[in-house]
Design a protein around this motif. Structure first.
Motif, PDB file in Angstrom:
ATOM      1  N   ALA A  50       0.981  -1.221  -0.224  1.00  0.00           N
ATOM      2  CA  ALA A  50      -0.245  -0.261   0.332  1.00  0.00           C
ATOM      3  C   ALA A  50       0.549   1.475  -0.331  1.00  0.00           C
ATOM      4  CB  ALA A  50      -1.240   0.199   1.158  1.00  0.00           C
ATOM      5  N   MET A  51       2.011   1.580   0.632  1.00  0.00           N
ATOM      6  CA  MET A  51       2.643   2.241   0.970  1.00  0.00           C
ATOM      7  C   MET A  51       3.445   2.789  -0.936  1.00  0.00           C
ATOM      8  SD  MET A  51       4.974   1.862   3.836  1.00  0.00           S
ATOM      9  CE  MET A  51       6.351   3.957   4.619  1.00  0.00           C
ATOM     10  N   ARG A  58       6.521  10.774  -3.688  1.00  0.00           N
ATOM     11  CA  ARG A  58       7.135  11.218  -4.450  1.00  0.00           C
ATOM     12  C   ARG A  58       5.754  11.789  -5.866  1.00  0.00           C
ATOM     13  NH1 ARG A  58      11.027   6.003  -7.315  1.00  0.00           N
ATOM     14  NH2 ARG A  58       9.560   5.248  -6.695  1.00  0.00           N
ATOM     15  N   ARG A  59       4.909  11.503  -5.400  1.00  0.00           N
ATOM     16  CA  ARG A  59       3.719  12.047  -6.157  1.00  0.00           C
ATOM     17  C   ARG A  59       3.133  12.956  -5.719  1.00  0.00           C
ATOM     18  NH1 ARG A  59      -0.331   6.236  -7.309  1.00  0.00           N
ATOM     19  NH2 ARG A  59       1.648   5.652  -8.704  1.00  0.00           N
ATOM     20  N   SER A  65       5.884  19.727  -0.251  1.00  0.00           N
ATOM     21  CA  SER A  65       6.712  20.615   0.530  1.00  0.00           C
ATOM     22  C   SER A  65       7.940  19.630   0.649  1.00  0.00           C
ATOM     23  CB  SER A  65       6.198  19.328   2.278  1.00  0.00           C
ATOM     24  OG  SER A  65       6.568  18.508   2.351  1.00  0.00           O
ATOM     25  N   THR A  66       8.886  18.504   0.244  1.00  0.00           N
ATOM     26  CA  THR A  66      10.286  18.290   0.199  1.00  0.00           C
ATOM     27  C   THR A  66      10.953  19.267  -1.046  1.00  0.00           C
ATOM     28  OG1 THR A  66       9.543  16.292  -0.103  1.00  0.00           O
ATOM     29  CG2 THR A  66      11.970  16.454  -1.348  1.00  0.00           C
ATOM     30  N   GLY A  67      10.372  19.669  -2.179  1.00  0.00           N
ATOM     31  CA  GLY A  67      10.485  20.754  -2.998  1.00  0.00           C
ATOM     32  C   GLY A  67      10.519  22.197  -2.273  1.00  0.00           C
TER      33      GLY A  67
END
Length: 152
Positions: A50-51, A58-59, A65-67
Motif C-alpha cells: 500500500a505504501m 514522490r507523487r 514540501s520536499t522541494g
C-alpha cells in the motif's frame, strides 16, 4: 519590484506551510491507517504494498514540501533584510522552526518511510518497532513543527 521580493517570499512560505500542514493532517487521518495496522505482535503491521502503491513521497510531497517548502525555507533564511524589526522575531522563529522540521524530514522521516516501503526485507520485530516509532513521532514532531512554523 525588488523591494517586494521578501514579502512575496514570506507569503509563499506561509501559504506553502499551510498546505503542508493540512496535507499532513489528511495523511494522518486517511492515508496512514491504510499503511499501518494493529498487530497481535508488539508494534504495528506495515502494508508495504500500500505504501509503494500510494507513493505519496514522490507523487505529492515532492511537489508540496520536499522541494518547494525546502527552497522557500532557504529563501526565507536569506531574506531577513526586508523584514521590519517588529516582525523579525516572529519571522526568525517561523524560519528556524521550519528548518528544524525540514532537517527532521530529510534525516529521519523520509529514510524511515523508504525502509518501511521495503519492510519485507527486514526482520518483522524490527519493522513493527520502526513503524510504531515513526507513527508516534510523525504527528507529535513533524506536524507540530509544521504548525509551529506556520502559526509563528
Amino acid at each position: 519590484m525588488a523591494q517586494y521580493v521578501p514579502e512575496i517570499l514570506l507569503w509563499l512560505f506561509v501559504i506553502n506551510l499551510g498546505i503542508a500542514f493540512g496535507a499532513g493532517l489528511y495523511e494522518q487521518r486517511i492515508v496512514l491507517p491504510q499503511w499501518f495496522n494493529s498487530s497481535s505482535e508488539p508494534g504495528l503491521r506495515v502494508d508495504s504494498a500500500a505504501m509503494r502503491s500510494a507513493d505519496t513521497g514522490r507523487r505529492f510531497w515532492a511537489f508540496v514540501s520536499t522541494g518547494p517548502l525546502t527552497l522557500l525555507t532557504a529563501g526565507e533564511s536569506g531574506s531577513s533584510l526586508g523584514i521590519s524589526r517588529s516582525k523579525h522575531g516572529w519571522w526568525l522563529g517561523a524560519v528556524v522552526t521550519t528548518l528544524v522540521e525540514r532537517i527532521a524530514t530529510f534525516s529521519y522521516f523520509i529514510p524511515t518511510a523508504i525502509r518501511l516501503m521495503r519492510a519485507e526485507a527486514l526482520p518483522p520485530p524490527n519493522v513493527g518497532a520502526m513503524a510504531s516509532q515513526w507513527m508516534a513521532v510523525n504527528p507529535s514532531v513533524q506536524l507540530l513543527l509544521c504548525l509551529g512554523g506556520w502559526r509563528l
